[in-house]
Design a protein around this motif. Sequence first.
Motif, PDB file in Angstrom:
ATOM      1  N   GLU A 284       0.812  -1.227   0.000  1.00 48.69           N
ATOM      2  CA  GLU A 284       0.000   0.000   0.000  1.00 48.69           C
ATOM      3  C   GLU A 284       0.837   1.264   0.000  1.00 48.69           C
ATOM      4  OE1 GLU A 284      -2.501  -0.606   3.375  1.00 48.69           O
ATOM      5  OE2 GLU A 284      -3.994  -1.789   2.263  1.00 48.69           O
ATOM      6  N   THR A 285       2.067   1.190   0.445  1.00 48.71           N
ATOM      7  CA  THR A 285       2.900   2.392   0.526  1.00 48.71           C
ATOM      8  C   THR A 285       3.857   2.540  -0.650  1.00 48.71           C
ATOM      9  OG1 THR A 285       4.505   1.195   1.895  1.00 48.71           O
ATOM     10  CG2 THR A 285       2.811   2.487   3.043  1.00 48.71           C
ATOM     11  N   GLN A 286       3.870   1.573  -1.566  1.00 47.75           N
ATOM     12  CA  GLN A 286       4.775   1.688  -2.718  1.00 47.75           C
ATOM     13  C   GLN A 286       4.278   2.765  -3.676  1.00 47.75           C
ATOM     14  OE1 GLN A 286       7.865  -0.051  -3.747  1.00 47.75           O
ATOM     15  NE2 GLN A 286       7.665   1.883  -4.861  1.00 47.75           N
ATOM     16  N   GLU A 287       5.153   3.702  -4.001  1.00 47.35           N
ATOM     17  CA  GLU A 287       4.830   4.763  -4.950  1.00 47.35           C
ATOM     18  C   GLU A 287       5.538   4.515  -6.273  1.00 47.35           C
ATOM     19  OE1 GLU A 287       5.745   8.499  -3.156  1.00 47.35           O
ATOM     20  OE2 GLU A 287       4.073   8.384  -1.724  1.00 47.35           O
ATOM     21  N   TYR A 288       4.942   5.043  -7.340  1.00 47.33           N
ATOM     22  CA  TYR A 288       5.465   4.848  -8.687  1.00 47.33           C
ATOM     23  C   TYR A 288       5.646   6.186  -9.387  1.00 47.33           C
ATOM     24  CZ  TYR A 288       4.623  -0.215  -8.678  1.00 47.33           C
ATOM     25  OH  TYR A 288       4.666  -1.555  -8.394  1.00 47.33           O
ATOM     26  N   GLU A 289       6.617   6.228 -10.285  1.00 46.85           N
ATOM     27  CA  GLU A 289       6.749   7.337 -11.216  1.00 46.85           C
ATOM     28  C   GLU A 289       6.225   6.840 -12.559  1.00 46.85           C
ATOM     29  OE1 GLU A 289       6.986  10.984 -11.410  1.00 46.85           O
ATOM     30  OE2 GLU A 289       8.227  10.276  -9.746  1.00 46.85           O
ATOM     31  N   PRO A 290       5.188   7.454 -13.117  1.00 48.79           N
ATOM     32  CA  PRO A 290       4.674   6.995 -14.408  1.00 48.79           C
ATOM     33  C   PRO A 290       5.665   7.261 -15.535  1.00 48.79           C
ATOM     34  CG  PRO A 290       3.595   9.024 -13.754  1.00 48.79           C
ATOM     35  CD  PRO A 290       4.443   8.603 -12.598  1.00 48.79           C
ATOM     36  N   ALA A 291       5.479   6.575 -16.653  1.00 46.18           N
ATOM     37  CA  ALA A 291       6.377   6.710 -17.796  1.00 46.18           C
ATOM     38  C   ALA A 291       5.573   7.062 -19.043  1.00 46.18           C
ATOM     39  CB  ALA A 291       7.146   5.415 -18.024  1.00 46.18           C
ATOM     40  N   LEU A 292       6.124   7.991 -19.817  1.00 44.64           N
ATOM     41  CA  LEU A 292       5.536   8.372 -21.097  1.00 44.64           C
ATOM     42  C   LEU A 292       6.658   8.432 -22.123  1.00 44.64           C
ATOM     43  CD1 LEU A 292       3.214   9.404 -22.887  1.00 44.64           C
ATOM     44  CD2 LEU A 292       3.729  11.722 -22.068  1.00 44.64           C
ATOM     45  N   SER A 293       6.556   7.604 -23.156  1.00 45.32           N
ATOM     46  CA  SER A 293       7.572   7.534 -24.204  1.00 45.32           C
ATOM     47  C   SER A 293       6.981   8.057 -25.499  1.00 45.32           C
ATOM     48  CB  SER A 293       8.041   6.087 -24.382  1.00 45.32           C
ATOM     49  OG  SER A 293       8.765   5.933 -25.582  1.00 45.32           O
ATOM     50  N   MET A 294       7.631   9.078 -26.078  1.00 43.52           N
ATOM     51  CA  MET A 294       7.200   9.647 -27.353  1.00 43.52           C
ATOM     52  C   MET A 294       8.333   9.433 -28.354  1.00 43.52           C
ATOM     53  SD  MET A 294       4.374  10.836 -26.171  1.00 43.52           S
ATOM     54  CE  MET A 294       3.795  11.705 -27.622  1.00 43.52           C
ATOM     55  N   GLY A 347       9.852  15.242 -18.562  1.00 43.76           N
ATOM     56  CA  GLY A 347      10.141  15.272 -17.139  1.00 43.76           C
ATOM     57  C   GLY A 347       8.937  14.829 -16.320  1.00 43.76           C
ATOM     58  N   ARG A 348       9.130  14.774 -15.019  1.00 39.37           N
ATOM     59  CA  ARG A 348       8.091  14.212 -14.144  1.00 39.37           C
ATOM     60  C   ARG A 348       6.771  14.976 -14.224  1.00 39.37           C
ATOM     61  NH1 ARG A 348      12.888  13.669 -11.400  1.00 39.37           N
ATOM     62  NH2 ARG A 348      12.685  15.687 -10.391  1.00 39.37           N
ATOM     63  N   ALA A 349       6.840  16.291 -14.115  1.00 39.00           N
ATOM     64  CA  ALA A 349       5.596  17.074 -14.117  1.00 39.00           C
ATOM     65  C   ALA A 349       4.869  16.950 -15.452  1.00 39.00           C
ATOM     66  CB  ALA A 349       5.898  18.539 -13.802  1.00 39.00           C
ATOM     67  N   ASN A 350       5.612  17.042 -16.550  1.00 34.89           N
ATOM     68  CA  ASN A 350       4.981  16.932 -17.860  1.00 34.89           C
ATOM     69  C   ASN A 350       4.427  15.533 -18.108  1.00 34.89           C
ATOM     70  OD1 ASN A 350       5.190  19.562 -18.771  1.00 34.89           O
ATOM     71  ND2 ASN A 350       7.230  19.268 -19.623  1.00 34.89           N
ATOM     72  N   THR A 351       5.130  14.517 -17.629  1.00 32.91           N
ATOM     73  CA  THR A 351       4.626  13.155 -17.788  1.00 32.91           C
ATOM     74  C   THR A 351       3.287  13.000 -17.081  1.00 32.91           C
ATOM     75  OG1 THR A 351       6.814  12.157 -18.035  1.00 32.91           O
ATOM     76  CG2 THR A 351       5.060  10.728 -17.232  1.00 32.91           C
ATOM     77  N   ARG A 353       1.170  15.285 -16.252  1.00 32.89           N
ATOM     78  CA  ARG A 353       0.160  16.142 -16.861  1.00 32.89           C
ATOM     79  C   ARG A 353      -0.389  15.550 -18.155  1.00 32.89           C
ATOM     80  NH1 ARG A 353       0.609  20.032 -20.630  1.00 32.89           N
ATOM     81  NH2 ARG A 353       2.888  19.913 -20.589  1.00 32.89           N
ATOM     82  N   LEU A 354       0.478  14.877 -18.926  1.00 38.37           N
ATOM     83  CA  LEU A 354       0.081  14.393 -20.243  1.00 38.37           C
ATOM     84  C   LEU A 354      -0.443  12.963 -20.240  1.00 38.37           C
ATOM     85  CD1 LEU A 354       3.004  15.880 -22.362  1.00 38.37           C
ATOM     86  CD2 LEU A 354       0.614  16.615 -22.359  1.00 38.37           C
ATOM     87  N   LEU A 355      -0.285  12.269 -19.130  1.00 36.87           N
ATOM     88  CA  LEU A 355      -0.717  10.877 -19.080  1.00 36.87           C
ATOM     89  C   LEU A 355      -2.223  10.784 -19.349  1.00 36.87           C
ATOM     90  CD1 LEU A 355       1.283   8.578 -18.386  1.00 36.87           C
ATOM     91  CD2 LEU A 355       0.081   8.333 -16.221  1.00 36.87           C
ATOM     92  N   GLY A 356      -2.608   9.916 -20.261  1.00 40.35           N
ATOM     93  CA  GLY A 356      -4.014   9.707 -20.565  1.00 40.35           C
ATOM     94  C   GLY A 356      -4.637  10.747 -21.466  1.00 40.35           C
ATOM     95  N   GLN A 357      -3.836  11.671 -22.014  1.00 45.40           N
ATOM     96  CA  GLN A 357      -4.387  12.764 -22.815  1.00 45.40           C
ATOM     97  C   GLN A 357      -4.506  12.431 -24.297  1.00 45.40           C
ATOM     98  OE1 GLN A 357      -5.598  15.692 -21.466  1.00 45.40           O
ATOM     99  NE2 GLN A 357      -5.245  14.515 -19.586  1.00 45.40           N
ATOM    100  N   GLY A 358      -4.051  11.262 -24.710  1.00 45.99           N
ATOM    101  CA  GLY A 358      -4.125  10.889 -26.118  1.00 45.99           C
ATOM    102  C   GLY A 358      -2.878  11.305 -26.865  1.00 45.99           C
ATOM    103  N   SER A 359      -2.490  10.506 -27.864  1.00 48.86           N
ATOM    104  CA  SER A 359      -1.213  10.734 -28.528  1.00 48.86           C
ATOM    105  C   SER A 359      -1.173  12.042 -29.309  1.00 48.86           C
ATOM    106  CB  SER A 359      -0.886   9.561 -29.451  1.00 48.86           C
ATOM    107  OG  SER A 359      -1.863   9.413 -30.455  1.00 48.86           O
ATOM    108  N   GLU A 360      -2.280  12.483 -29.868  1.00 46.64           N
ATOM    109  CA  GLU A 360      -2.273  13.728 -30.656  1.00 46.64           C
ATOM    110  C   GLU A 360      -1.868  14.909 -29.778  1.00 46.64           C
ATOM    111  OE1 GLU A 360      -5.220  16.419 -33.509  1.00 46.64           O
ATOM    112  OE2 GLU A 360      -5.858  14.437 -32.811  1.00 46.64           O
TER     113      GLU A 360
END
Length: 447
Positions: A284-294, A347-351, A353-360
Amino acid sequence: MSRRTAVIGGGMAGTAAAKRLVAAGHEVVVFEAADGLGGRARSWHRPEIEPDVGINLMYVSFYPRMSALIREYGLEGDLVKISSNVHISKRGRVVGLSSDSPLDLLRYPHASFRDRVAFLFATLREVRRREELDLFDPLKTEHLDDGATAAEYGARITSAAGFDYLLRPQIEGFWNFASEGVSAVHARALLAWLGGSDFFVLRNGMEVLSERNAEGAKVRLGHEVTGLREAGGGISVGFRGGDGNEGAEEFDSAVVATPAPIAARITGGLDEAVVPAAARAFLETQEYEPALSMSYLVDPGALPKSAHIVAGGADDPPLRNMITYERTLIGEDGGRSEKLLVFCYPGRANTRRLLGQGSERQFAEVTPLLKTLWPDFPEDPRPFQAAERPYGFPIPAPGRYRASARVIREQRGPVVFCGDYFNSPTTEAALLSGYRAADALAGGPTT
């Protein structure tokens, strides 16, 4: 009569557990929500390029378990060596820094001479403790996990500015988590092991290892596990199939090889006798950094081929890193042209913010950032493929190594857990945790 074991999650950890359990005589069923095995190691494939694979994770020559699998499966010929040089950016100036060359370090302009020498001696000290500073095994490193962060450790061995352009880029450029939230053990292990190492990818994608490891098990793709509950002396696995229909099946035991938050959710109804309090708290306490590859296609010569370009400095940059690979583009008329496939990671903040926003939208927002990391990036890159992983990188925070070691020692059937969150976000750590989870069910030693 063989025992029936469910493996929930078909990534590196889950299929490693499946391999060992099949060898021990278990009847194994692998439940995987996606339409293919591999988990975070799974690559995308596009027929317009050759090789047709989008690289996701790397293999490093000091990975002993993965090396053994590559030999076992005869995949040595599929290894493609890539450069171990890291190119580090400072205010638009990009300079290469090889982990293999002390002379390269001494010429490096982004840190003071004093910091460079201090960094070299710190590396030599950690190399002498290499066996103790295992990058994958918390049972070896737990006693070193004293609560210090990687950033605090870096500021001790150099100045804070030296850390920002020497070690921080090599931590955050590979995993994108902040050094202020990562255990010092992680940084020390990197120093101990990275020098002199060779980096590779598998020509057809890293997922081939998961596919081969799962041989002998029944694999159910497109099956999302919704929950586990106790059923007599065993475990009932509830799932939703690709057709949307729900079902349940009983097993003697289960290996949960999903990201920690999912593992906590689907085992939430199990009694503390099955999932001990320490294990539940760990999940329950494990945190993750999401990843976005363009990824983009550009002409050769626009950037170094087979390069890893990362942003230096303490700030979370707009664009964290770029990795380049050579590819052949196949046109609609069958014509072929040589290109560079460039993977770009915000970077972390942009990742976030953009997660789930669609590739376009993702391409529209990331493309203007390319020159912040490589000022001469081509004006007209071809957007090619976007890939996102909400559970990208489990963060090895201070204290996680000690907590992980405790959970490993206490694991008992009928339900056990595995994943790279038990130590570090690497395929090698995932393999080790999968083997250990299988051993805990089969009654083998925790090694």
